[in-house]
Design a protein around this motif. Structure first.
Motif, PDB file in Angstrom:
ATOM      1  N   SER A  25       6.347 -19.696   0.473  1.00 25.02           N
ATOM      2  CA  SER A  25       5.783 -18.665   1.347  1.00 25.02           C
ATOM      3  C   SER A  25       4.807 -19.255   2.364  1.00 25.02           C
ATOM      4  O   SER A  25       4.736 -18.799   3.502  1.00 25.02           O
ATOM      5  N   ASP A  77      -1.417 -15.024  11.103  1.00 19.32           N
ATOM      6  CA  ASP A  77      -0.532 -15.818  10.258  1.00 19.32           C
ATOM      7  C   ASP A  77       0.643 -14.992   9.732  1.00 19.32           C
ATOM      8  O   ASP A  77       1.753 -15.482   9.601  1.00 19.32           O
ATOM      9  N   TRP A  78       0.372 -13.737   9.388  1.00 15.50           N
ATOM     10  CA  TRP A  78       1.419 -12.865   8.853  1.00 15.50           C
ATOM     11  C   TRP A  78       1.720 -11.740   9.842  1.00 15.50           C
ATOM     12  O   TRP A  78       2.147 -10.653   9.456  1.00 15.50           O
ATOM     13  N   LEU A  91      -3.563  -3.804   1.685  1.00 15.54           N
ATOM     14  CA  LEU A  91      -4.563  -4.680   1.062  1.00 15.54           C
ATOM     15  C   LEU A  91      -5.877  -3.927   0.897  1.00 15.54           C
ATOM     16  O   LEU A  91      -6.641  -4.159  -0.038  1.00 15.54           O
ATOM     17  N   PHE A 135      11.325 -17.116   1.533  1.00 17.60           N
ATOM     18  CA  PHE A 135      10.947 -17.705   0.246  1.00 17.60           C
ATOM     19  C   PHE A 135      11.492 -16.825  -0.877  1.00 17.60           C
ATOM     20  O   PHE A 135      11.774 -15.639  -0.673  1.00 17.60           O
ATOM     21  N   PRO A 136      11.667 -17.394  -2.080  1.00 12.33           N
ATOM     22  CA  PRO A 136      12.363 -16.657  -3.136  1.00 12.33           C
ATOM     23  C   PRO A 136      11.473 -15.873  -4.097  1.00 12.33           C
ATOM     24  O   PRO A 136      11.991 -15.281  -5.028  1.00 12.33           O
ATOM     25  N   ASN A 137      10.135 -15.871  -3.899  1.00 12.69           N
ATOM     26  CA  ASN A 137       9.269 -15.176  -4.871  1.00 12.69           C
ATOM     27  C   ASN A 137       9.661 -13.712  -5.020  1.00 12.69           C
ATOM     28  O   ASN A 137       9.564 -13.136  -6.093  1.00 12.69           O
ATOM     29  N   ARG A 138      10.057 -13.111  -3.907  1.00  9.09           N
ATOM     30  CA  ARG A 138      10.615 -11.763  -3.977  1.00  9.09           C
ATOM     31  C   ARG A 138      12.119 -11.956  -3.818  1.00  9.09           C
ATOM     32  O   ARG A 138      12.583 -12.305  -2.726  1.00  9.09           O
ATOM     33  N   TYR A 148      -9.903  -5.963  -4.220  1.00  8.86           N
ATOM     34  CA  TYR A 148     -10.283  -6.659  -5.452  1.00  8.86           C
ATOM     35  C   TYR A 148     -11.264  -7.795  -5.236  1.00  8.86           C
ATOM     36  O   TYR A 148     -12.004  -8.174  -6.133  1.00  8.86           O
ATOM     37  N   ARG A 189       4.121  -1.742   1.679  1.00 11.50           N
ATOM     38  CA  ARG A 189       4.566  -3.124   1.863  1.00 11.50           C
ATOM     39  C   ARG A 189       5.871  -3.059   2.645  1.00 11.50           C
ATOM     40  O   ARG A 189       6.733  -2.248   2.325  1.00 11.50           O
ATOM     41  N   ALA A 244       7.588  -9.962   3.038  1.00  9.53           N
ATOM     42  CA  ALA A 244       7.156  -8.583   2.782  1.00  9.53           C
ATOM     43  C   ALA A 244       5.651  -8.544   2.987  1.00  9.53           C
ATOM     44  O   ALA A 244       4.903  -9.188   2.262  1.00  9.53           O
ATOM     45  N   ARG A 245       5.200  -7.821   3.999  1.00  8.83           N
ATOM     46  CA  ARG A 245       3.781  -7.772   4.319  1.00  8.83           C
ATOM     47  C   ARG A 245       3.144  -6.538   3.680  1.00  8.83           C
ATOM     48  O   ARG A 245       3.688  -5.431   3.785  1.00  8.83           O
ATOM     49  N   ASN A 246       2.009  -6.752   3.032  1.00  4.05           N
ATOM     50  CA  ASN A 246       1.302  -5.655   2.385  1.00  4.05           C
ATOM     51  C   ASN A 246       0.282  -5.065   3.349  1.00  4.05           C
ATOM     52  O   ASN A 246      -0.747  -5.679   3.612  1.00  4.05           O
TER      53      ASN A 246
END
Lengths: 326, 514
Positions: free
Chosen positions: B392, B433-434, B415, B361-364, B158, B261, B410-412
């Motif tokens: 995150s 980093d991830w 991308l 982290f709580p986003n997911r 994107y 993911r 959770a790694r995507n």
């Protein structure tokens, strides 16, 4: 009910008025300063690297990296010492420039204007719901303390107050949107979108408001002056209308001001549940994303809103209670 | 005065109660031409590097290269592409007859300008090794600093959407989202919602849907209830409770699709207890992945047997011995490494306790639950875990300053359609980093260089196998579960397909049953 006020007392009231306005203006300035400095200090004291937080807010966590954080740090000058950044914010605020959100780049003033409008419409609608229920129920319960209605409404009030706004919202959503299909479950844009969130928040407020109205009415009815009115032979409704309503309304109006704080607690949850783009929702995100300009602007707006609101409550109480004008 | 106040109050109350009484049920019956999407993500603005994914998914913006539902690259604004023999110059031939939403034609100059701007922003496209972007007679030419076979895949991200010159102000900020997709932005109410309408000048087939709306709702409960009440037609990312409830309804369809993911635990290999790959294998053996997948995620098939799920074409390696659950073996391995239980049952060696902190982290919403499960399962082999639930960004920040022990996220890997882009970031030299942390694997770094530099499958396949084998044996990251994307929609909405790369909501293929 015309108020008998002589020219002298009116002048006195005018002078008192001026003093109150001036006092409130000073209070507003102090609130703004305290909110600004304390808000800034709290954000500084939070653990974690602000540049990373802001980068996560901007680019989503899939794209947060040290490189993105470094870009953010350089762009916003986050390396500068905290006092310099606070001084800069104060300087801009003095000329009424709230700056831009560091996450979205939107002008803070514009963002707050639209969010505040959404929250105010939600709060006003919720207040109307709360008053529509609390005034009749509280009055009837207070006129007959210990009666069936009084006891039933006490139980309902305690139950409602003990129910988290979130749960109340989900139950209303299930009932009115899913089962009856009468209202949209969440969203904004149409007038009908306002109903479920304001009903949730309104019921949340009703719990305590009903008891406040009931107590105020019960106290008034038990007072000697009111008993005298009844002894004169006035029927209860007439006696309450002429000699009870005004007395009972003073604590209720005062409480409405206090309730503003409760509304704020409610909107954070209700706005998030119903996807309502208000200031409570924005505030939580600003804190999470370390969006200092947005947070400062929001806190400032809310702080000043409290000052204005309590001023209006004072005015209303003065209008209702002649003793305050003496 | 009181009279007046009371009267207006009563009037207001009457208005409120009337408005409750006269609410009309939502208009239905006539043939619908609109679709309402609800998903967890905010749409904060129009900057492609920040909110571009929503514009791409709503099919307002397009990229030069796209991907089909199997992840295969397909032409979009570029009709074909190729690379020079030295692998340094890519040529993308631009599609003719394409109009932007403002009616101006898509020109090579416009595409080049849009990509040049994008290459300076953070994100996938900005990280590609691009030397310069130029216009040639009907093509966009991209010159690279080093061979990079994944460039077409990166152009599908994107961050590489093509916007019209009129989208930008003098400072280069996006003030209007003018692109080339089958839908154009009708209204944006940041950060909550957006509406789009069909763009009549679209170069491709015209969609059946005329308008669509996007609503951001953070609450999974709200999203599920909105589908049930008929207020949303496509609800993404359901929680287990909402998923079960909607699945039981006749007039709602629920789809589940594995996406690239992966829920993983990142390990700081510089920490003494984690330095030995055998110790990491013991931690992996202690994890009951089937239990986590069935109990927390509610999809037993989500249990990860290796890092890359089958959805990551070319990188899922069926030859690898799957990760298993064997706490007994885990205890034995740790005992062999010299770890002995202390007085509180926590393992110790040379005065060092096997005690670590895991950040998540709580986003997911499932992540803190999985963290708690790991805490319990590792405790059973004598490993003490503190769980810290925060933001995150504390994981990459902790990677940078070395303060991180472990991170759960959770790694995507989708991308871009080519996972080599993520793999380079995550497992190249120095880790990412991830990705891996303090993991030194020169053979993997070299294999990744090969995989990213060449397009020739004969060379790529063995290189990728080197990477996946090393990841499975050395476990610099411990895979936990493969993500399942869930979407609910009314049964009457036809043509719904979940894109594993999360590039599109597929609005242009949707239609309502008669």
């Amino acid at each position: 009910m015309p108020l008998a006020m002589g020219a002298a007392s009116r002048r006195l009231a005018g002078g008192g008025m001026l003093r109150i306005v001036a006092g409130r203006c000073v209070q507003a300035v102090i609130v703004a300063l305290v909110v600004g400095v304390v808000g800034f200090a709290m954000m500084e004291a939070l653990p974690g690297d602000a540049a990373f937080r802001i980068a996560a807010g901007r680019y989503g966590y899939d794209a947060v990296s040290a490189a993105a954080a470094d870009l953010v740090r350089a762009e916003l000058g986050l390396d500068r010492p905290a006092p310099a950044r606070l001084a800069e914010w104060l300087g801009h605020t003095l000329v009424l420039d709230l700056g831009r959100s560091v996450v979205t780049g939107e002008r803070v003033a514009a963002a707050i204007a639209s969010q505040l409008a959404n929250t105010v419409s939600l709060a006003v609608a919720a207040m109307l719901v709360a008053l529509a229920i609390s005034l009749p129920v509280g009055c009837l319960a207070g006129l007959a303390p210990g009666g069936v209605l009084d006891r039933v409404s006490a139980v309902l009030s305690i139950g409602l107050r003990a129910t988290p706004a979130f749960l109340l919202g989900v139950v209303l959503m299930l009932l009115l949107a899913v089962e009856l299909r009468a209202l949209p479950a969440a969203g904004h844009g149409r007038a009908s979108h306002l109903i479920l969130p304001s009903l949730t928040l309104g019921l949340f407020l009703t719990a305590v408001l009903t008891r406040v109205v009931r107590n105020a009415v019960a106290e008034t009815v038990a007072s000697e002056s009111f008993q005298f009115a009844r002894l004169k032979g006035l029927p209860l409704p007439v006696a309450f209308w002429r000699h009870g309503l005004r007395n009972a309304s003073v604590p209720v109006v005062a409480y409405l001001g206090v309730q503003a704080a409760l509304i704020l607690e409610g909107v954070v949850v209700v706005e998030s549940l119903f996807a309502w783009p208000g200031i409570g929702h924005a505030l939580t995100h600003a804190i999470f994303q370390r969006d200092v300009p947005m947070l400062q602007g929001t806190a400032l707006t809310l702080g000043l809103a409290f000052v204005v609101l309590s001023f209006l409550v004072d005015l209303a109480c003065r209008a209702l209670d002649p003793r305050m004008r003496a | 005065m009181i009279h007046f106040a009371l009267r207006s109050l009563l009037a207001a109350a009457a208005v409120v109660s009337c408005s409750f009484a006269t609410v009309v049920p939502a208009a239905e019956a006539q043939q619908r031409t609109s679709v309402a999407v609800v998903a967890p993500w905010h749409v904060s603005g129009m900057e492609p590097s920040q909110d571009g994914y929503t514009y791409l998914r709503m099919q307002t913006g397009e990229t030069l290269v796209g991907a089909d539902l199997d992840g295969k690259l397909v032409p979009v604004l570029a009709t074909q592409w190729g690379v020079s023999d030295d692998g340094l110059t890519w040529t993308f031939t631009l599609r003719q007859g394409v109009s932007f939403h403002d009616g101006t034609p898509l020109t090579v100059a416009a595409a080049v300008a849009s990509l040049q701007r994008a290459s300076g922003k953070p994100g996938v496209f900005g990280m590609a090794p691009i030397e310069r972007i130029e216009a040639a007679d009907n093509a966009v030419v991209i010159r690279l600093k080093r061979p990079y076979a994944a460039l077409p895949a990166v152009l599908a991200n994107y961050t590489a959407m093509i916007l019209a010159p009129a989208s930008f102000d003098a400072a280069g900020e996006v003030t209007q989202f003018i692109a080339t997709g089958p839908f154009e932005v009708a209204e944006l109410n940041a950060p909550q919602s957006m509406t789009v309408r069909r763009f009549d000048g679209y170069w491709g087939a015209a969609p059946a849907i005329e308008t669509a709306s996007y609503l951001s709702s953070h609450r999974a409960e709200t999203r599920a209830l909105m589908v049930e009440s008929g207020d949303a037609d496509l609800a993404f990312t359901l929680d287990p409770a909402g998923y079960s409830r909607l699945k039981a309804l006749d007039d709602v369809d629920v789809q589940v699709k594995p996406i690239p993911r992966v829920i993983v635990v990142k390990l700081n290999i510089a920490r003494a207890p984690l330095a030995d790959s055998e110790a990491r294998r013991a931690l992996s053996l202690a994890i009951d992945r089937a239990g986590i997948a069935a109990g927390i995620l509610r999809f037993p098939e989500a249990a990860a047997s290796q890092l890359f799920p089958p959805a990551v074409a070319g990188w899922h390696n069926p030859d690898l011995a799957p990760l298993t659950h064997d706490p007994e073996a885990a205890r034995r391995i740790l005992a062999d490494l010299g770890w002995k239980p202390g007085s509180d049952g926590i393992l110790e060696r040379d005065g060092v306790r096997f005690a670590l902190t895991l950040r998540t982290f709580p986003n997911r919403p499932e992540l803190p639950l999985i963290a708690a499960a790991l805490q319990d399962q590792w405790r059973q082999i004598g490993v003490a875990l503190d769980v810290s639930v925060g933001n995150s960004s504390e994981i990459p920040a902790g990677h940078q300053d070395g303060s991180l022990d472990m991170g759960l996220y959770a790694r995507n890997y989708g991308l871009t359609p080519d996972p080599v882009v993520n793999a380079m970031d995550d497992f190249g030299s120095g880790g990412g980093d991830w990705g891996a942390m303090n993991w030194d694997a020169p053979a993997v770094a070299a294999a990744l260089e090969t995989a990213s530099g060449v397009s020739d499958m004969a060379q790529r396949v063995p290189a990728i196998a080197t990477v996946t084998e090393a990841l499975q044996v050395e476990l610099p990251l411990i895979p936990i579960a493969w993500y399942q994307q869930t979407v609910a929609h009314p049964a009457a909405l036809k043509g719904v397909a979940v894109d594993p790369l999360e590039r599109t909501y597929g609005l242009s293929d949707l239609r309502w049953a008669e």
